[in-house]
Design an enzyme around this catalytic site. Structure first.
Site: not given
Length: 483
Positions: A169-170
């Protein structure tokens, strides 16, 4: 010339020959009582003269330290890494100072607040990082996906294991992925893992391997760690620290960094050459803290307006999982104004017992994020500050003895949608407390002393005369009855 006879005529204290005086037991007893009473009153008057007499007033702040105020602090965060710990200051006038490092020092600590290494310098970790050009081109996976089991085996097998700890998700992890996979393929071609066996590049998905990431104190994504000979710990003057890479994240920089790590290692024996020396290719490698805690100490200068001192995780090239951030902290010291020496403060407390009771309200207090609070918890402290100044008028001149800032503290925890922080909101009073020391004059002391001695002597003489005359009168009455 004035004769001695005329001079003697003004004598107030004419002497009576001792043969013409008569001593009595009652007079002796009264004299002893009078002498003791004189000594008692003399001691009381001397104590009153030496006692500090003060007056207190509330006036508009006329501080001599200008428009700025110093804040000293020493705060320990058991679950915040020194890699990302940032001290920020803001106020209502629009001042915003981020990641203050000039007057702030950071030391890695363990969960028990014990120091585990030397001071951590974050200069290299905060420069602008080049990620290369963004591309949608997909490269074959060159880095090996690692799990807890394979990580242990491969870290003991390869002299150099370079691992990218990331999260899907980064944003920054996704920016790094193309460069990382391309660099991994290049390294695999140049240093075949089976034929050469000196280096391997790997990936760890922290959403799938949270225990492995926690064991390596990963708090920001992506984090590139270098593991040597089965461990990321290297001995350096008695302190164990791991190595992290903070350089540019484009393909060329990553390849150059890895080649710099491999160069000193002999391809056959896998031992570091005796003449192996560090060079510019590994200049962005930095020994990081081995534990996940940090002690932040130092001072900042702020304007005398309402503002905030915020300590949080911050980085321009890393992402943080706010649900995993724990901002629990222990305040060892927090004060406003110039530091007061312990000796001066002790002397002032001896003279003014009520001074210095509130200049360190937060000292020694722990603020721990309990499990019932849940995730994304910010800990806030609301501090109301007022200045206290003590001045003296001894020697006919007025000068300041001490200036200190005392404050009240109210703390709370609150859940937030943003990254959790430890916030110290300070608000300074426009008024100050002025304590003036008013010494008593020596002439007043002497006057009171003379009044005490003379008064006691005179009253004792009157009492002795009354008692003596009463006894004589009683004797005369008894003598008349007998006749």
């Amino acid at each position: 010339m004035v004769s001695s006879t005329k001079l003697k005529s003004v004598d107030f204290y004419r002497k009576i020959p001792r043969d013409l005086t008569e001593a009595s037991l009652s007079g002796a007893g009264l004299s002893i009582v009078a002498a003791l009473f004189m000594m008692f009153l003399f001691g009381m008057e001397l104590s009153s003269y030496l006692e500090v007499n003060t007056t207190t007033a509330v006036i508009v702040d006329k501080s001599s330290d200008g428009d700025f105020l110093r804040i000293d602090f020493n705060i320990s965060f058991p679950a915040l890494s020194c890699e990302f710990a940032s001290v920020d200051v803001s106020d209502v006038l629009g001042t915003n100072r981020l990641n203050i490092t000039k007057t702030v020092r950071k030391f890695p600590i363990d969960p028990h607040l014990r120091s585990t290494g030397a001071e951590f310098h974050s200069g290299l970790a905060l420069h602008n990082i080049n990620h290369g050009e963004e591309t949608k081109e997909e490269f074959p996976d060159g880095a090996i996906p690692l799990t807890s089991a394979s990580f242990e085996a491969l870290s003991h097998h390869f002299p150099i294991l370079v691992v990218n700890f990331n999260a899907p998700w980064c944003y920054w992890s996704n920016r790094l992925k193309p460069s990382w996979e391309k660099a991994a393929n290049i390294i695999k071609q140049r240093y075949d893992p089976e034929a050469d066996g000196r280096v391997l590049l790997g990936n760890v998905d922290c959403t799938e391997e949270p225990a492995l990431c926690k064991r390596n104190h990963i708090q920001g994504y992506p984090s590139i760690r270098i593991f040597r000979k089965g461990s990321d710990l290297r001995e350096d003057h008695g302190h164990h620290e791991h190595e992290s890479y903070y350089g540019d994240r484009d393909t060329d920089s990553i390849v150059k960094m890895v080649e710099g790590l491999v160069a000193p290692i002999h391809p056959e024996t896998h031992k570091v050459a005796l003449d192996g020396k560090s060079n510019d290719t590994v200049k962005h490698l930095k020994k990081g803290p081995v534990t996940g805690g940090c002690r932040v100490e130092g001072y900042v200068r702020v304007k005398k307006v309402p503002g905030n001192l915020v300590i949080s995780a911050h980085s321009g090239a890393h992402s943080f999982d706010s649900s995993q951030m724990n901002m629990s902290h222990v305040v060892s010291h927090f004060s406003f104004g110039r530091m007061i020496s312990p000796r001066l403060l002790t002397d002032m407390k001896r003279l003014l017992p009520y001074l210095g009771l509130s200049h360190d309200r937060l000292d020694g207090k722990a603020f721990i994020n309990q499990h019932e609070f849940g995730a994304n918890v910010t800990i806030e402290h609301y501090l109301q500050t007022v200045k206290t100044e003590v001045i003296t008028r001894r020697s006919g001149q007025e000068h300041s003895l001490i200036e200190e800032y005392e404050y009240t503290a109210h703390s709370s925890v609150a859940q937030t949608y943003y990254l959790p922080v430890a916030k110290f909101h300070f608000e300074l009073s426009p008024m100050q407390i002025l304590i003036t020391e008013n010494p008593k004059s020596f002439s007043h002391f002497i006057t009171n002393l003379c009044a005490i001695i003379g008064g006691v002597f005179t009253v004792a003489g009157i009492l002795d005369s009354i008692f003596h005359n009463t006894v004589r009168l009683v004797k005369k009455v008894e003598l008349g009855k007998n006749i």
